[in-house]
Design an enzyme around this catalytic site. Structure first.
Site, PDB file in Angstrom:
ATOM      1  N   HIS A 199       0.833  -1.198   0.000  1.00 32.00           N
ATOM      2  CA  HIS A 199       0.000   0.000   0.000  1.00 32.00           C
ATOM      3  C   HIS A 199       0.875   1.257   0.000  1.00 32.00           C
ATOM      4  O   HIS A 199       2.082   1.186   0.206  1.00 32.00           O
ATOM      5  CB  HIS A 199      -0.920   0.029   1.227  1.00 32.00           C
ATOM      6  CG  HIS A 199      -2.111  -0.870   1.103  1.00 32.00           C
ATOM      7  ND1 HIS A 199      -2.046  -2.223   1.374  1.00 32.00           N
ATOM      8  CD2 HIS A 199      -3.395  -0.626   0.725  1.00 32.00           C
ATOM      9  CE1 HIS A 199      -3.239  -2.762   1.183  1.00 32.00           C
ATOM     10  NE2 HIS A 199      -4.073  -1.817   0.777  1.00 32.00           N
ATOM     11  N   LYS A 226      -0.526   4.828   4.574  1.00 33.31           N
ATOM     12  CA  LYS A 226      -1.359   3.873   5.319  1.00 33.31           C
ATOM     13  C   LYS A 226      -0.767   3.638   6.696  1.00 33.31           C
ATOM     14  O   LYS A 226       0.438   3.402   6.837  1.00 33.31           O
ATOM     15  CB  LYS A 226      -1.486   2.556   4.543  1.00 33.31           C
ATOM     16  CG  LYS A 226      -2.489   1.589   5.166  1.00 33.31           C
ATOM     17  CD  LYS A 226      -2.832   0.465   4.218  1.00 33.31           C
ATOM     18  CE  LYS A 226      -3.823  -0.525   4.829  1.00 33.31           C
ATOM     19  NZ  LYS A 226      -5.082   0.119   5.211  1.00 33.31           N
TER      20      LYS A 226
END
Length: 268
Positions: A156, A160
């Site tokens: 990600h 995040k």
């Protein structure tokens, strides 16, 4: 045609804006509210301003004003914010689609308790593709129960804040369940130093964070002489928004209860 009144939490964020645009483009949904954190510069502004559209709605930090007349709240924020929102929603009959991840057990318990008073759809990933992938993983795990090592690799963007991702954890839960196991008993989240041979009963996780990766997930079933990889890669948050609207429509026919995307897609 019945029109659902929708509110979006985190209205000034990346996902919030994607949801607002999706709601405004839907004929059967109306943007009736928008929330953001107290102190946000967006509070008091029109949530459609970034699109050059006047919606007649203002972004609010006060829940009573932001959720007045709302049927369903869609929330992709942080656990602490979502838990405050569901407490209010449960007390005032507002249904909730939860895309927030990173809840600890007390938070999950609070969601379950709120679902006794209002309808809640909670899933770590709203993408229809991801949820179809979960069904594929369930099938694969049952057939690769012996002789295959299972590893889950996810990547990600740099912003995040939780790891492994909620989607990766859900994949692990589905696989463990298909094998008749509890993920907490078999998960390995980190390896460093002399770890010894791999426990064949374990499910390993690897996490990558960097750049602007929307979300990539691969489950590796590694056997002797072959390996099978089942992957899902997101190139846009649009799929999360479309899945969230589908979930909101699903909740329109519910009064109470806790559901997930497997229910929305009719897999149960």
């Amino acid at each position: 045609m019945t029109v659902l009144n929708i509110a979006v939490a985190g209205a000034s964020g990346r996902m919030g804006r994607m949801l607002i645009e999706a709601v405004l483009n839907a004929d059967d949904l109306k943007l009736a509210g928008a929330l953001d954190a107290p102190g946000s510069a967006a509070v008091g502004t029109d949530p459609g301003a970034f699109l050059g559209k006047a919606t007649g709605v203002k972004i609010e930090s006060d829940l009573a004003r932001g959720l007045a007349g709302v049927d369903v709240l869609i929330d992709f924020t942080r656990p602490e914010g979502t838990l405050k929102h569901i407490e209010y929603c449960a007390a005032h009959g507002v249904k909730v689609v939860i895309g927030t991840t990173g809840f600890e057990q007390p938070g999950r318990d609070a969601i379950a308790a709120a679902a006794q008073k209002t309808a809640i759809m909670a899933a770590p990933n709203m993408s229809v593709g991801v949820n179809v992938t979960l069904k594929l993983l369930e099938m694969a795990a049952k057939n690769f129960a012996e002789g295959y090592d299972i590893e889950i690799i996810e990547a990600h963007h740099r912003f995040k804040v939780d790891a492994p991702s909620g989607t990766a954890l859900k994949m692990g839960e589905v696989i463990a369940g298909a094998l008749g196991k509890n993920l907490d008993d078999v998960a390995v989240y980190a390896r460093e130093g002399v770890t010894g041979e791999r426990d064949p009963s374990s499910i390993g996780f690897a996490t990558v964070r960097g750049g602007d990766i929307i979300g990539d997930h691969t489950v590796l079933f590694a056997g002797i002489g072959e390996r099978i990889e089942i992957s899902h890669k997101s190139s846009s948050r649009v799929s999360y928004a479309m899945g969230s609207l589908r979930a909101a429509r699903f909740l329109g026919g519910k009064q109470t209860g806790l559901y997930d995307m497997q229910d929305v897609l009719g897999f149960r």
